[in-house]
Design a protein around this motif. Structure first.
Motif, PDB file in Angstrom:
ATOM      1  N   GLY A  18       0.822  -1.219   0.000  1.00 20.41           N
ATOM      2  CA  GLY A  18       0.000   0.000   0.000  1.00 20.41           C
ATOM      3  C   GLY A  18       0.850   1.259   0.000  1.00 20.41           C
ATOM      4  O   GLY A  18       0.518   2.241   0.653  1.00 20.41           O
ATOM      5  N   SER A  32       0.691  -3.795   5.285  1.00 16.01           N
ATOM      6  CA  SER A  32       1.002  -3.980   6.689  1.00 16.01           C
ATOM      7  C   SER A  32       1.489  -2.678   7.302  1.00 16.01           C
ATOM      8  O   SER A  32       2.456  -2.094   6.832  1.00 16.01           O
ATOM      9  N   VAL A  60       8.288   3.568   1.441  1.00 17.92           N
ATOM     10  CA  VAL A  60       9.539   4.331   1.330  1.00 17.92           C
ATOM     11  C   VAL A  60       9.318   5.798   1.710  1.00 17.92           C
ATOM     12  O   VAL A  60      10.248   6.494   2.097  1.00 17.92           O
TER      13      VAL A  60
HETATM   14  C1  LIG Z   1      15.414   7.861  -2.487  1.00 19.07           C
HETATM   15  C2  LIG Z   1      14.245   7.783  -3.410  1.00 19.07           C
HETATM   16  C3  LIG Z   1      13.706   8.954  -3.918  1.00 19.07           C
HETATM   17  C4  LIG Z   1      12.621   8.887  -4.814  1.00 19.07           C
HETATM   18  N1  LIG Z   1      12.139  10.031  -5.360  1.00 19.07           N
HETATM   19  C5  LIG Z   1      11.175   9.957  -6.282  1.00 19.07           C
HETATM   20  C6  LIG Z   1      10.648  11.125  -6.868  1.00 19.07           C
HETATM   21  O1  LIG Z   1      11.019  12.250  -6.551  1.00 19.07           O
HETATM   22  N2  LIG Z   1       9.689  10.982  -7.812  1.00 19.07           N
HETATM   23  C7  LIG Z   1       9.211   9.760  -8.187  1.00 19.07           C
HETATM   24  O2  LIG Z   1       8.358   9.697  -9.066  1.00 19.07           O
HETATM   25  N3  LIG Z   1       9.658   8.647  -7.606  1.00 19.07           N
HETATM   26  C8  LIG Z   1      10.620   8.705  -6.668  1.00 19.07           C
HETATM   27  N4  LIG Z   1      11.048   7.569  -6.074  1.00 19.07           N
HETATM   28  C9  LIG Z   1      10.383   6.308  -6.373  1.00 19.07           C
HETATM   29  C10 LIG Z   1       9.071   6.233  -5.577  1.00 19.07           C
HETATM   30  O3  LIG Z   1       9.319   6.551  -4.233  1.00 19.07           O
HETATM   31  C11 LIG Z   1       8.474   4.857  -5.662  1.00 19.07           C
HETATM   32  O4  LIG Z   1       8.361   4.513  -7.009  1.00 19.07           O
HETATM   33  C12 LIG Z   1       7.087   4.836  -5.051  1.00 19.07           C
HETATM   34  O5  LIG Z   1       7.091   5.358  -3.767  1.00 19.07           O
HETATM   35  C13 LIG Z   1       6.526   3.456  -5.046  1.00 19.07           C
HETATM   36  O6  LIG Z   1       6.993   2.681  -3.995  1.00 19.07           O
HETATM   37  P1  LIG Z   1       6.288   1.279  -3.780  1.00 19.07           P
HETATM   38  O7  LIG Z   1       4.866   1.507  -3.518  1.00 19.07           O
HETATM   39  O8  LIG Z   1       6.685   0.401  -4.909  1.00 19.07           O
HETATM   40  O9  LIG Z   1       7.028   0.698  -2.491  1.00 19.07           O
HETATM   41  P2  LIG Z   1       6.872   1.061  -0.941  1.00 19.07           P
HETATM   42  O10 LIG Z   1       6.619   2.491  -0.711  1.00 19.07           O
HETATM   43  O11 LIG Z   1       8.093   0.469  -0.295  1.00 19.07           O
HETATM   44  O12 LIG Z   1       5.598   0.279  -0.457  1.00 19.07           O
HETATM   45  C14 LIG Z   1       5.641  -1.101  -0.179  1.00 19.07           C
HETATM   46  C15 LIG Z   1       4.346  -1.514   0.489  1.00 19.07           C
HETATM   47  O13 LIG Z   1       4.360  -2.914   0.642  1.00 19.07           O
HETATM   48  C16 LIG Z   1       3.934  -3.250   1.933  1.00 19.07           C
HETATM   49  N5  LIG Z   1       4.550  -4.509   2.308  1.00 19.07           N
HETATM   50  C17 LIG Z   1       5.845  -4.866   2.212  1.00 19.07           C
HETATM   51  N6  LIG Z   1       6.010  -6.110   2.694  1.00 19.07           N
HETATM   52  C18 LIG Z   1       4.799  -6.534   3.073  1.00 19.07           C
HETATM   53  C19 LIG Z   1       4.323  -7.734   3.681  1.00 19.07           C
HETATM   54  N7  LIG Z   1       5.139  -8.737   3.987  1.00 19.07           N
HETATM   55  N8  LIG Z   1       3.011  -7.827   3.949  1.00 19.07           N
HETATM   56  C20 LIG Z   1       2.159  -6.819   3.672  1.00 19.07           C
HETATM   57  N9  LIG Z   1       2.549  -5.670   3.112  1.00 19.07           N
HETATM   58  C21 LIG Z   1       3.862  -5.530   2.833  1.00 19.07           C
HETATM   59  C22 LIG Z   1       4.374  -2.091   2.805  1.00 19.07           C
HETATM   60  O14 LIG Z   1       3.620  -2.029   3.997  1.00 19.07           O
HETATM   61  C23 LIG Z   1       4.105  -0.921   1.865  1.00 19.07           C
HETATM   62  O15 LIG Z   1       2.752  -0.572   1.997  1.00 19.07           O
HETATM   63  C24 LIG Z   1      12.099   7.625  -5.169  1.00 19.07           C
HETATM   64  C25 LIG Z   1      12.622   6.459  -4.602  1.00 19.07           C
HETATM   65  C26 LIG Z   1      13.676   6.529  -3.739  1.00 19.07           C
HETATM   66  C27 LIG Z   1      14.223   5.248  -3.164  1.00 19.07           C
END
Ligand SMILES: Cc1cc2nc3c(=O)[nH]c(=O)nc-3n(C[C@H](O)[C@H](O)[C@H](O)COP(=O)(O)OP(=O)(O)OC[C@H]3O[C@@H](n4cnc5c(N)ncnc54)[C@H](O)[C@@H]3O)c2cc1C
Length: 507
Positions: free
Chosen positions: A19, A46, A52
């Motif tokens: 999420g 969770s 991030v």
């Molecule tokens: C340093 C940095 C800077 C960034 N800056 C930018 C920016 O300026 N612009 C941009 O477009 N993008 C940027 N990004 C990329 C962007 O942050 C991500 O693409 C975006 O936030 C998506 O993250 P996500 O949802 O894939 O992962 P996450 O935010 O890590 O979410 C993962 C989810 O999975 C859940 N989860 C994990 N394991 C489990 C489990 N076992 N059971 C249940 N739930 C679980 C967690 O609770 C969480 O809800 C940046 C990334 C980084 C690392």
């Protein structure tokens, strides 16, 4: 079930694991497009595992995503403490003082079917024209702190203002959660501790939560972040490592209060350091800051010190450390699991492409949405498109590191000497010869972007397009002066971003 069976039976249930921005963007888009009756959409996340909580700067394509959702833009900006973005300012990426702007939107105007910059190159090299960014409405407006949306004004550059947003990533996910739940997505709080695969074909059958719940689905979307809980831990898909091309593998983010809350400049800033770079993202309620660094050269403690020393205001919150491996999953869609977001792969945040890649993966998934039969050709097409897209973005980011005259640290000397992909080298060579730039294979970054960065990083072409000489210098000079004047006059009538926000979308 094997690939190809049950071809016309529809998918009855989609489970999204995660999420963060990826999970809620996917849930919101599927709910909007499919409506409440096509299939069940369940999102598992969770509270024990943080998102991030970065990802605050975007590129203009996000407007399309908002349009598909039917989001009211002012309301969206209000709810996410958002601001507007007309480009990125790069400071200290080479020895040149003052840095450069990578603006959204064109520079100047093509003449006689020849790109504007060829004419500019000829005049600039003779000292007869100002910097390239003086011919970009977005760049000039950004530096003056001005912003407005396009107006219907015929041929004026004000009719075509390209912009993106800065926003609070946590508020963005919350906003989308509300949107998705209202449209029938169910959310389950719980930690996925196991994944069960079908014996017959290795497809995912169900995920198992810490409290013992078993959750089945036809299609699983892995939005679990860097760890790739389904795509990697369960399906062992493999990862193509690009660390040799992009040396930064860590970041620390520390938000702070703005020094001058009444001055809101509509651009992201990227300030190069001895190793890596620091971002500054202005929001309505705070400034997002982060230092992207290579752990090989900089320790976490040093990173915090370097970032803290450059913060403009009082620190809000604790340092948020992030670590990653740059690259892409060997397949971003494997069997009945599609990885979206950080679970699919990551190139660093230099050009704010993370959220765009999520949006683009959702669009591809919708175009290739499976029946129960999961045609392998659909899956292969998704994987091929995803890989090509990310490779082009990677090359564009590598360009910033590779083309520089900075040699004041081991890091920059390493960047200068690293071998880049053949495709990137060919783009550099082509520009260097006669200033020619092509957008290939529908790649994300267009000619304006390539030009801004190649020119900004200090690449100087040996020549320009020969047809430029069909016009006299006097003629070219007059036309360039006219364009410059039109841009300045247009920016003069734009309001300050601060006033625009106060009037339309103050949080
Ligand atoms: C340093 C940095 C800077 C960034 N800056 C930018 C920016 O300026 N612009 C941009 O477009 N993008 C940027 N990004 C990329 C962007 O942050 C991500 O693409 C975006 O936030 C998506 O993250 P996500 O949802 O894939 O992962 P996450 O935010 O890590 O979410 C993962 C989810 O999975 C859940 N989860 C994990 N394991 C489990 C489990 N076992 N059971 C249940 N739930 C679980 C967690 O609770 C969480 O809800 C940046 C990334 C980084 C690392």
């Amino acid at each position: 079930m094997t690939v190809g069976e049950n071809k016309q039976q529809k998918i009855n249930k989609v489970v999204i694991v995660g999420g963060g921005s990826a999970g809620w963007m996917t849930a919101a888009a599927l709910a909007k497009v499919l409506g409440k009756n096509y299939c069940k959409i369940q999102l598992i996340e969770s509270d024990q595992i943080n998102t991030v909580s970065v990802g605050e700067a975007t590129i203009p394509q996000i407007s399309l995503f908002n349009k598909i959702l039917g989001i009211d833009e002012n309301e969206f900006v209000k709810q996410t403490q958002g601001t507007f973005k007309l480009g990125i300012e790069f400071l200290n990426w080479n020895k040149k003082k003052g840095g450069y702007m990578h603006p959204f939107g064109d520079h100047g105007r093509s003449m006689h079917a020849i790109q504007f910059h060829h004419y500019w190159l000829k005049m600039f090299n003779q000292g007869l024209a100002p910097d390239l960014e003086q011919y970009s409405l977005a760049a000039v407006a950004a530096r003056e702190g001005k912003f407005m949306r396009s107006q219907n004004m015929g041929d004026s550059p004000l009719s075509d203002i390209n912009y993106a947003f800065h926003f609070d990533a946590t508020l963005y996910a919350k906003y989308l959660r509300k949107f998705a739940e209202k449209r029938g997505v169910t959310r389950t709080e719980g930690k996925v501790v196991d994944v069960s695969l079908r014996d017959s074909d290795g497809f995912i059958d169900s995920v198992i939560l810490e409290d013992g719940q078993r959750i089945n689905a036809d299609l699983f979307i892995d939005c679990s972040g860097f760890k790739g809980l389904l795509i990697e831990k369960a399906l062992n898909t493999g990862f193509e490592d690009w660390s040799d091309l992009l040396p930064c593998d860590s970041a620390v983010a520390i938000p702070c209060k703005p020094k001058d809350p009444d001055k809101l400049y509509p651009f992201t800033q990227s300030k190069a350091q001895k190793a890596g770079w620091i971002w500054r993202i202005p929001l309505q309620h705070r400034i997002g800051n982060g230092y992207v660094y290579p752990s090989k050269y900089i320790s976490d403690e040093e990173a915090v010190d370097i970032l803290t020393a450059q913060l403009e205001g009082e620190v809000i919150g604790k340092p948020n450390f992030l670590r990653w491996k740059t690259g892409i999953r060997k397949k971003t869609w494997n069997k009945n699991c599609v990885a979206i977001g950080l679970s699919a792969g990551f190139v660093e945040p230099l050009e704010s492409t993370g959220l765009h890649l999520i949006q683009s993966a959702i669009a591809k998934l919708m175009a290739l949405f499976p029946h129960q039969g999961f045609n392998q050709i659909d899956i292969d097409t998704f994987n091929k498109q995803s890989k090509t897209e990310l490779e082009y973005i990677r090359d564009f980011i590598v360009l910033h590191y590779k083309v520089t005259d900075r040699d004041d640290s081991e890091f920059w000397r390493h960047c200068q000497s690293m071998k880049v992909s053949e495709r990137l080298q060919a783009k550099i060579d082509l520009y260097q010869a006669n200033g020619r730039i092509y957008r290939e294979d529908n790649e994300l970054f267009n000619e304006t972007s390539w030009l801004s960065v190649m020119n900004g990083q200090g690449l100087v072409p040996s020549g320009y397009h020969p047809f430029v000489d069909a016009l006299t210098d006097e003629d070219i000079d007059n036309r360039l002066k006219h364009i410059h004047k039109v841009i300045q006059k247009s920016v003069d009538v734009m309001p300050l971003q601060t006033d625009f926000i106060n009037e339309n979308c103050k949080a």
